[in-house]
Write an enzyme that holds these catalytic residues in place. Structure first.
Site, PDB file in Angstrom:
ATOM      1  N   ARG A  43      -4.261   0.216  15.677  1.00 13.15           N
ATOM      2  CA  ARG A  43      -5.161   1.139  16.388  1.00 13.15           C
ATOM      3  C   ARG A  43      -6.572   0.923  15.839  1.00 13.15           C
ATOM      4  O   ARG A  43      -6.829   1.231  14.675  1.00 13.15           O
ATOM      5  CB  ARG A  43      -4.662   2.571  16.138  1.00 13.15           C
ATOM      6  CG  ARG A  43      -5.452   3.646  16.851  1.00 13.15           C
ATOM      7  CD  ARG A  43      -4.905   5.028  16.506  1.00 13.15           C
ATOM      8  NE  ARG A  43      -5.631   6.063  17.206  1.00 13.15           N
ATOM      9  CZ  ARG A  43      -6.782   6.571  16.784  1.00 13.15           C
ATOM     10  NH1 ARG A  43      -7.327   6.157  15.657  1.00 13.15           N
ATOM     11  NH2 ARG A  43      -7.384   7.517  17.476  1.00 13.15           N
TER      12      ARG A  43
ATOM     13  N   LYS B 143     -11.861   3.389   8.310  1.00 12.63           N
ATOM     14  CA  LYS B 143     -11.571   4.625   7.563  1.00 12.63           C
ATOM     15  C   LYS B 143     -12.159   4.595   6.165  1.00 12.63           C
ATOM     16  O   LYS B 143     -12.592   3.564   5.666  1.00 12.63           O
ATOM     17  CB  LYS B 143     -10.066   4.886   7.568  1.00 12.63           C
ATOM     18  CG  LYS B 143      -9.632   5.423   8.939  1.00 12.63           C
ATOM     19  CD  LYS B 143      -8.246   5.979   8.962  1.00 12.63           C
ATOM     20  CE  LYS B 143      -7.972   6.599  10.348  1.00 12.63           C
ATOM     21  NZ  LYS B 143      -6.559   6.795  10.591  1.00 12.63           N
TER      22      LYS B 143
HETATM   23  N1  HH2 Z   1      -6.173   8.173  13.128  1.00 11.87           N
HETATM   24  C1  HH2 Z   1      -7.044   8.988  13.768  1.00 11.87           C
HETATM   25  C2  HH2 Z   1      -6.674   9.625  14.958  1.00 11.87           C
HETATM   26  N2  HH2 Z   1      -5.459   9.411  15.511  1.00 11.87           N
HETATM   27  N3  HH2 Z   1      -3.346   8.369  15.436  1.00 11.87           N
HETATM   28  C3  HH2 Z   1      -2.468   7.569  14.823  1.00 11.87           C
HETATM   29  N4  HH2 Z   1      -1.256   7.358  15.350  1.00 11.87           N
HETATM   30  N5  HH2 Z   1      -2.778   6.932  13.646  1.00 11.87           N
HETATM   31  C4  HH2 Z   1      -3.982   7.100  13.041  1.00 11.87           C
HETATM   32  O1  HH2 Z   1      -4.200   6.513  11.960  1.00 11.87           O
HETATM   33  C5  HH2 Z   1      -4.946   7.963  13.673  1.00 11.87           C
HETATM   34  C6  HH2 Z   1      -4.575   8.584  14.888  1.00 11.87           C
HETATM   35  C7  HH2 Z   1      -8.383   9.225  13.178  1.00 11.87           C
HETATM   36  O2  HH2 Z   1      -9.280   8.238  13.589  1.00 11.87           O
HETATM   37  P1  HH2 Z   1     -10.286   8.431  14.816  1.00 11.87           P
HETATM   38  O3  HH2 Z   1      -9.559   8.705  16.090  1.00 11.87           O
HETATM   39  O4  HH2 Z   1     -11.162   7.229  14.868  1.00 11.87           O
HETATM   40  O5  HH2 Z   1     -11.202   9.650  14.399  1.00 11.87           O
HETATM   41  P2  HH2 Z   1     -11.195  11.197  14.737  1.00 11.87           P
HETATM   42  O6  HH2 Z   1      -9.882  11.786  14.362  1.00 11.87           O
HETATM   43  O7  HH2 Z   1     -12.338  11.751  13.919  1.00 11.87           O
HETATM   44  O8  HH2 Z   1     -11.434  11.354  16.211  1.00 11.87           O
END
Ligand code: HH2
Length: 400
Positions: free
Chosen positions: A380, A346
């Site tokens: 995660r 992030k």
């Molecule tokens: N972060 C993202 C998405 N879902 N869920 C939880 N519980 N906690 C988090 O920190 C979290 C999450 C964002 O990261 P990512 O899925 O890699 O990216 P994007 O939202 O652009 O798909």
């Protein structure tokens, strides 16, 4: 002397690796420098941080702490009542602090509620939460590794790489092969400013993966929509991860209750569209903690049996907010629910180091190890193999 704050008294766990941050916190409370020296010598690694006590209550708390064999560091002017309010740092064994909590009952001045809250927090100190996924109970003594699979064109790190169903299913198998305990499949990016995706579109992205993988392995579905959660639950998903904590579509919780699935409630300030526009908090740890406590209570009222809380790294937070939350996982774990942390790749890592998204592995591992040491129960991550290796080495070293 005026008392112009309406903030309630709050208590949470703080944890320090060395006495230095404990000394800093006591200095910020306004503890007499000599008192800081005396109390730092009795430092035990974790403490209770009580905020916003009336002066009379701070005096009573100090007396009760001393008589129970604990320590209460309060503002140096509490004894002469020259301040209206003081925070306090309570050190001691869990047993001594528990005795203080019990003795506060019946004291008045807001101390009744504090005593009960202290006892609730202390009950979580040495408890090991567990999580049931696909009929298997995981005792969360070590963190589970959740592999991220974004079946989206626009996710901030892996967007566009796994949009084809076959590529997505292969990636899920790869994450499991790398040691993921559970794969989190998402069909809608929630990065700052991300576009809305319909339930039909989201389902067309995630369902092929859930159908292929969920019969054999734990799959979590990252969705804010009950329609998506329901279809995935019917296809065997083991968990639902809702970044809106049920505020976008409250029926997600009912789906979890109906299918007996764990439900992740995450903190977000605002919405993905506006969350990074100048986010502000008076006390980010207290506000995120209070939010998660309230959403977990709400989910429980909807009939959800297993709840996981997540501070939402990067969701309406500045660099300082993200760092404070990662460092204060103990203040979230003391709510008594498993804590999930999603720090992987992030932007706070880029803010600290200048690294681009795909060059943030080392920073992600550092954050994972600190979060694990602070008591996170689920990490995660995008880089499953590297994270599993880092955790294995860190836990072997600390156990030796
Ligand atoms: N972060 C993202 C998405 N879902 N869920 C939880 N519980 N906690 C988090 O920190 C979290 C999450 C964002 O990261 P990512 O899925 O890699 O990216 P994007 O939202 O652009 O798909």
């Amino acid at each position: 002397m005026t008392d112009d704050t309406d903030d309630p008294v709050s208590v949470r766990t703080v944890s320090f690796d060395t006495p230095a941050p404990a000394r800093e916190l006591m200095a910020a409370i306004g503890v007499h420098p000599q008192g800081v020296d005396i109390m730092a010598a009795k430092f035990t690694g974790r403490a209770l941080y009580v905020k916003n006590l009336k002066t009379v209550a701070a005096n009573i708390l100090k007396q009760e702490a001393l008589s129970a064999g604990a320590e209460a560091a309060v503002n140096k002017h509490v004894v002469t009542c020259r301040v209206a309010r003081s925070d306090a740092l309570l050190f001691g064994t869990a047993a001594a602090l528990g005795a203080v909590g019990e003795k506060l009952a019946g004291q008045g001045f807001g101390l009744d509620g504090l005593g009960e809250a202290m006892c609730r927090v202390l009950a979580a100190w040495d408890a090991v939460p567990s999580l049931e996924l696909k009929g298997k109970t995981y005792r969360l003594e070590r963190p589970l590794v959740m592999g991220i699979l974004n079946v989206t064109p626009d996710s901030f790190s892996d967007g566009g790489r796994f949009l084809e169903p076959a590529a997505a299913v292969n990636r899920a198998r790869e994450l499991l092969g790398h040691g993921a305990d559970v794969v989190d499949v998402g069909g809608e990016s929630t990065r700052p400013g991300a576009a809305y995706v319909s339930a039909e579109e989201e389902l067309s992205r995630v369902l092929p993966v859930v159908e292929a993988i969920a019969p054999d392995y734990p799959v979590s579905v990252d969705t804010r929509k009950a329609a998506v959660a329901r279809k995935c639950a019917q296809a065997g998903a083991a968990m639902v991860n809702d970044v809106s904590a049920g505020r976008d579509d409250p029926a997600v919780a009912a789906v979890c209750a109906e299918f007996g699935l764990p439900y992740v409630v995450m903190h977000i300030k605002g919405t993905p569209a506006d969350m990074q526009q100048d986010p502000r908090y008076d006390d980010v740890v207290r506000e995120v903690r209070d939010f998660l406590a309230a959403r977990a209570e709400w989910a429980s009222e909807q009939g959800v049996a297993e709840i996981v809380v997540d501070p939402g790294i990067g969701f309406g937070k500045t660099l300082e907010h993200n760092l404070a939350l990662l460092n204060n996982v103990p203040a979230l774990a003391d709510l008594g629910y498993p804590v999930m942390v999603g720090h992987s790749r992030k932007s706070f890592i880029g803010d600290l180091t200048g690294a681009e998204v795909n060059g943030r592995l080392a920073g992600s591992l550092a954050a994972a190890l600190v979060a694990a040491r602070r008591g996170a129960h689920i990490l995660r991550v995008h880089d499953v193999a590297a994270t599993a290796q880092a955790l294995a080495v860190a836990s072997a070293v600390t156990a030796s």
